[in-house]
Design a protein around this motif. Structure first.
Motif, short mmCIF file in Angstrom:
data_model
loop_
_atom_site.label_atom_id
_atom_site.label_comp_id
_atom_site.label_asym_id
_atom_site.label_seq_id
_atom_site.Cartn_x
_atom_site.Cartn_y
_atom_site.Cartn_z
N ASP A 86 -43.98 -62.85 -63.51
CA ASP A 86 -45.32 -63.52 -64.05
C ASP A 86 -45.92 -62.38 -65.07
O ASP A 86 -47.00 -62.70 -65.32
CB ASP A 86 -46.28 -63.48 -62.67
N GLY A 87 -45.34 -61.44 -65.32
CA GLY A 87 -45.82 -60.55 -66.55
C GLY A 87 -46.82 -59.49 -65.94
O GLY A 87 -47.57 -59.24 -66.79
N ASP A 88 -46.92 -59.60 -64.60
CA ASP A 88 -48.23 -58.74 -64.10
C ASP A 88 -47.25 -57.71 -63.41
O ASP A 88 -46.64 -57.82 -62.46
CB ASP A 88 -48.68 -59.59 -62.91
N TYR A 89 -47.54 -56.47 -63.76
CA TYR A 89 -46.77 -55.19 -63.22
C TYR A 89 -47.63 -54.67 -61.96
O TYR A 89 -48.49 -54.00 -62.12
CB TYR A 89 -47.05 -53.95 -64.33
N GLY A 90 -46.98 -55.18 -61.00
CA GLY A 90 -47.83 -54.76 -59.52
C GLY A 90 -46.83 -53.96 -58.82
O GLY A 90 -45.72 -53.36 -59.48
N PRO A 91 -47.20 -53.70 -57.68
CA PRO A 91 -46.36 -52.76 -56.79
C PRO A 91 -45.17 -53.43 -56.76
O PRO A 91 -43.87 -52.38 -56.49
CB PRO A 91 -47.03 -52.88 -55.46
N VAL A 92 -44.59 -54.63 -56.52
CA VAL A 92 -43.09 -55.01 -56.26
C VAL A 92 -42.48 -54.60 -57.69
O VAL A 92 -41.33 -54.34 -57.73
CB VAL A 92 -43.30 -56.65 -56.36
N THR A 93 -43.00 -54.85 -58.93
CA THR A 93 -42.32 -54.51 -60.24
C THR A 93 -42.31 -53.05 -60.31
O THR A 93 -41.23 -52.48 -60.51
CB THR A 93 -43.34 -54.78 -61.32
N LYS A 94 -43.07 -52.18 -59.54
CA LYS A 94 -43.15 -50.62 -59.69
C LYS A 94 -41.68 -50.55 -58.67
O LYS A 94 -40.95 -49.73 -59.19
CB LYS A 94 -44.46 -50.13 -58.99
N LYS A 95 -41.70 -51.01 -57.63
CA LYS A 95 -40.38 -50.82 -56.84
C LYS A 95 -39.26 -51.10 -57.50
O LYS A 95 -38.20 -50.45 -57.22
CB LYS A 95 -40.68 -51.81 -55.33
N ALA A 96 -39.29 -52.19 -57.97
CA ALA A 96 -38.05 -52.69 -58.78
C ALA A 96 -37.47 -51.65 -59.94
O ALA A 96 -36.29 -51.37 -59.89
CB ALA A 96 -38.17 -54.33 -59.47
N VAL A 97 -38.73 -51.15 -60.61
CA VAL A 97 -38.49 -50.36 -61.79
C VAL A 97 -37.63 -49.02 -61.12
O VAL A 97 -36.72 -48.53 -61.42
CB VAL A 97 -39.53 -50.09 -62.63
N ALA A 98 -38.16 -48.57 -59.89
CA ALA A 98 -37.83 -47.41 -59.38
C ALA A 98 -36.33 -47.49 -58.80
O ALA A 98 -35.69 -46.49 -58.92
CB ALA A 98 -38.83 -47.06 -58.25
#
Ligand code: ZN
Length: 316
Positions: A38-50
């Motif tokens: 969704d193009g929205d850098y939230g906590p789920v995206t953060k976790k995925a990046v980590a």
């Protein structure tokens, strides 16, 4: 250091942009991100990046800095070129074969990516919840290959050849060789799996000289006539199918010929079969009915008796 190219900018929680969308797509491709792109850098995206950073040996802080983004772009880069309408060659052929195995592609495997292949790819993409663009990127190609290879082959295809045991035995009141008996037993197990009563009623066996209506096909090994009394047309055809799966050249008689209704079968590859019986096997593989005049095999035509010609690997 000393690199004149602009550094890839850092993305972090709170960012909303097409760059985040691309980041999520790359993370999804590599299996780190399973939520909505969704193009929205939230906590789920953060976790995925980590998660990606950890795997890539980077500092796992969930911040997509230049280093992380470059590593991610590199890891997510397609390893195989995309295939699309107009593509051709062995990669297209392999894709068509895999999609055929999986039931998405029903046309000829010809290595030419046309509208039919595109439609098959779209159906495959839809099934996986991917954008159905009809373009087979590395994910489509690799997933199709993986799934096609994982698909268990029905055992009738890969079963070992029947033993080359040509001793003649008495079986259900007729004479057959042991090889043929093994094949009958296999056919019956396939009938059982189809929900049919699993005992074939044999009206004529092998080595039965002098039955003029059979034109010598039963004089040697591998020949059988099966009664279909009491079976519906559809179920009689299923018996033919089971016998074909077991390695018989088998046809239902009495449909498009003057015989009384029965199934006539010759065991493929029987070394003791008569020449006329062997000729029938040759005709079988040519799509014929094995009779004088060589009409088309009714089981390969759209007359309602079409069961195809399933041949086990050993008999091919
Ligand atoms: Zn016969």
């Amino acid at each position: 250091m000393g690199d004149k190219r602009p550094m890839t900018s850092t993305l972090n929680v709170g960012a909303r942009s097409s760059a985040v969308t691309q980041l999520q797509q790359q993370l999804a491709k590599l299996g780190h991100y399973k939520a909505k792109v969704d193009g929205d850098y939230g906590p789920v995206t953060k976790k995925a990046v980590a998660s990606f950073e950890k795997k890539a040996g980077l500092k796992a802080d969930g911040v997509a800095d230049g280093k992380t983004r470059d590593a991610l772009a590199k890891a997510a880069k397609p390893s195989v070129p995309s295939l699309k309408v107009g593509s051709s060659g062995p990669k297209v052929k392999a894709l068509q074969q895999h999609l055929k195995t999986l039931g998405f592609y029903k046309s000829t495997v010809d290595g030419s990516y046309g509208p039919v292949t595109k439609a098959a790819v779209q159906a495959f993409e839809k099934k996986h919840g991917w954008t159905p663009d009809g373009i087979a990127g590395s994910r489509v190609q690799e997933t199709a290959e993986k799934e096609a290879k994982a698909k268990p082959k029905p055992s009738w295809q890969t079963v070992k050849a029947p033993p080359s045991d040509y001793r003649v035995v008495s079986f259900r009141g007729v004479k057959v060789n042991v090889r043929t008996r093994v094949m009958v037993e296999r056919a019956e197990s396939y009938m059982k799996a189809m929900g049919l009563s699993s005992k074939l009623s044999i009206t004529q066996g092998s080595f039965s000289n002098g039955v003029s209506a059979s034109a010598g096909t039963h004089d040697g090994g591998g020949a059988l006539d099966i009664s279909i009394r009491g079976y519906s047309a559809a179920n009689a055809d299923k018996i033919v199918k089971a016998m074909r799966m077991a390695g018989f050249a088998a046809w239902r008689r009495g449909v498009n010929d003057t015989f009384s209704p029965h199934i006539h079968a010759i065991a493929i590859g029987d070394k003791r079969a008569t020449q006329v019986a062997k000729n029938q096997v040759t005709e079988y593989f040519r799509g014929g009915d094995g009779l004088v005049g060589s009409k088309r095999d009714i089981h390969l035509t759209a007359t309602g008796h079409n069961i195809g010609r399933p041949v086990p690997n050993w008999a091919k």
